[in-house]
Design an enzyme around this catalytic site. Structure first.
Site, short mmCIF file in Angstrom:
data_model
loop_
_atom_site.label_atom_id
_atom_site.label_comp_id
_atom_site.label_asym_id
_atom_site.label_seq_id
_atom_site.Cartn_x
_atom_site.Cartn_y
_atom_site.Cartn_z
N LYS A 265 0.84 -1.21 0.00
CA LYS A 265 0.00 0.00 0.00
C LYS A 265 0.87 1.26 0.00
O LYS A 265 0.65 2.18 -0.78
CB LYS A 265 -0.92 -0.03 1.23
N ASP B 12 1.65 -1.27 11.94
CA ASP B 12 0.35 -1.72 11.42
C ASP B 12 0.07 -3.20 11.74
O ASP B 12 -1.05 -3.68 11.54
CB ASP B 12 0.29 -1.52 9.90
C1 S3P Z 1 2.30 4.74 6.21
C2 S3P Z 1 2.88 5.05 7.40
C3 S3P Z 1 2.35 4.62 8.69
C4 S3P Z 1 1.37 3.47 8.55
C5 S3P Z 1 0.38 3.69 7.43
C6 S3P Z 1 1.11 3.89 6.12
C7 S3P Z 1 2.90 5.27 4.97
O1 S3P Z 1 1.69 5.70 9.30
O2 S3P Z 1 0.68 3.25 9.75
O3 S3P Z 1 -0.49 2.60 7.32
O4 S3P Z 1 2.56 4.80 3.87
O5 S3P Z 1 3.74 6.18 5.07
P1 S3P Z 1 2.49 6.82 10.12
O6 S3P Z 1 3.46 7.41 9.21
O7 S3P Z 1 1.48 7.84 10.54
O8 S3P Z 1 3.09 6.08 11.28
#
Ligand code: S3P
Length: 430
Positions: A19, A313
């Site tokens: 993702k 996550d």
């Molecule tokens: C992500 C960073 C994480 C993660 C999210 C996706 C990203 O969040 O929890 O599902 O793609 O940069 P945070 O950067 O807020 O920790």
């Protein structure tokens, strides 16, 4: 949706594309010059929100359901989307990263999203972007979306981030592409580095020094060709299920194992899990592997400190695993769980307790005393995709029937999750 225990899980699964990498590939492709070809793009609702936002800004994006072609117009090639807000749906990554790209444009735009997005903290990007010269405000004055962004020229800063967040770091680095001079972000511990790796692949002047990521103003980015590895955060549900359900053996094909994301593998092993890397390769700086997981007797562990951002996550499904482990599992330094798609500390404690687990929430994590048998219950997903998938896995080891409400929210990151789980359990559907 109803779930029951299964006798075992057997077979192979290729989880969908990562993702985080999928989002970034369309974002960078949109502001690069030329056509970027992305294979194995995640067709989940979050990544489709990113595509929709850039289409609204005049970028032609072809998507055949797996391969995506982004016809980028260059760093200054985005067009004002008109007066209707850009809709980021449920996606925090879209909202925060796109803010960094929009702040230096020469037009104004409003960003919004669903009810969950409108409750998630955006001050963490508003503050550093404002320091760079951006005009970005929370429309309702509550620090959340909708965000009104009036494009302004930016200058580089050195931002010392109070949180280890790749979304914050990435928003600043993306803005840094447009900002005069150099932009530097220091994190308390290193968060996922996909933006840094991909920026390099698109020709930006980017480097890292310990916990610092540094980018210089760019004249132009060139297009790239990317193959997105499978998402380790999706694979995590099968790693956990394979370890938890007796008699299981699952081969997970093509899983991204970037060291800033692989904490789940370390924790599985720490808990006594039989997890083997069978084949490993690298694509665009991103390591990937086939992983074999077999049912194992698990024991409790302590998860804290610098490993937390590498498995943030995965903590919900790790908590479910801990319920079946011998002894106590302690999760600390994970207060970020409270500001995800749901408050994942509160929601995990509520739902695991409903299934008979012995779990206590803390300010920055959970304490789980494993070994109590789980029983079926009515579970509210709170429309959080990772909560729905966690409880689908827990239900496989629980006596009786588990009903998951709002189970369809898995379409955010893994639309075929239930199909893949059913296939591994030898059933047509669960
Ligand atoms: C992500 C960073 C994480 C993660 C999210 C996706 C990203 O969040 O929890 O599902 O793609 O940069 P945070 O950067 O807020 O920790």
């Amino acid at each position: 949706m109803l779930f029951h225990s299964v006798s075992r899980l057997k077979g192979e699964v290729s989880v969908p594309g990562d993702k985080s990498i999928s989002h970034r590939s369309v974002m960078l492709g949109s502001i690069a010059k030329g056509t970027t070809e992305i294979t194995n793009y995640l067709q989940g609702a979050d990544c489709l929100s990113t595509i929709a936002c850039f289409r609204r800004m005049g970028i032609s994006i072809e998507n055949n359901g797996s391969t995506v072609l982004v016809h980028g117009n260059g760093l200054r090639g985005l067009k004002a989307p008109g007066s209707a807000p850009l809709d980021c749906g449920n996606s925090g990554t879209t909202t925060r990263l796109i803010s960094g790209i929009l702040a230096p444009q020469n037009f104004s735009v409003t960003l919004t999203g669903d009810a969950s997005i409108q409750k998630r903290p955006m001050k963490r990007v508003i503050e550093p972007l404002s320091q760079m010269g951006a005009d970005i405000t929370s429309v309702k004055g509550n620090g959340c979306a909708p965000l009104a962004i009036h494009g302004k020229p930016l200058h580089g800063i050195h931002y010392i981030s109070p949180v280890a967040s790749a979304q914050v770091k990435s928003a600043i680095l993306l803005a840094g592409l447009y900002a005069e001079g150099e932009t530097r972000v220091t994190e308390p511990s290193i968060s996922r580095n996909h933006t840094e790796l991909m920026l390099k692949g698109f020709g930006a002047d980017v480097r890292t020094e310990g916990k610092d990521a540094i980018v210089s103003q760019a004249r132009e980015l060139h297009s790239a060709k990317l193959d997105v590895p499978g998402d380790i955060s999706s694979a995590a549900f099968f790693l956990a299920a394979g370890l938890m359900v007796p008699g299981s053996e699952i081969l997970l094909k093509n899983v991204g194992i970037n060291p800033t994301r692989d904490g789940i593998l370390q924790v599985c092993r720490q808990m006594g899990g039989d997890v083997t890397i069978l084949r490993q390769w690298e694509e665009g700086g991103e390591p990937a592997a086939d992983i074999l997981v077999r049912h194992s007797a698990l024991s409790g562990t302590v998860i804290q400190g610098e490993i937390i951002p590498t498995l943030i996550d995965e903590l919900p499904v790790i908590a479910a695993m801990a319920c079946l482990a011998k002894g106590e599992t302690v999760i600390r330094d994970a207060a970020e769980l409270k500001v995800k798609e749901s408050n994942r500390i509160e929601v995990m404690v509520k739902n695991l307790s409903a299934m008979g687990a012995d779990v206590t929430g803390t300010e920055d994590g959970m304490v789980i005393r494993g070994g109590r048998p789980l029983h079926g219950a009515v579970i509210d997903s709170f429309l959080d995709h990772r909560i729905a998938m966690t409880f689908a896995v827990a239900a496989l080891c629980a006596e009786g029937t588990t009903e998951i409400r709002g189970a369809e929210c898995v379409n955010i990151s893994y639309p075929d999750f239930y199909k893949d789980l059913a296939r591994l359990s030898g059933q047509i559907s669960l």
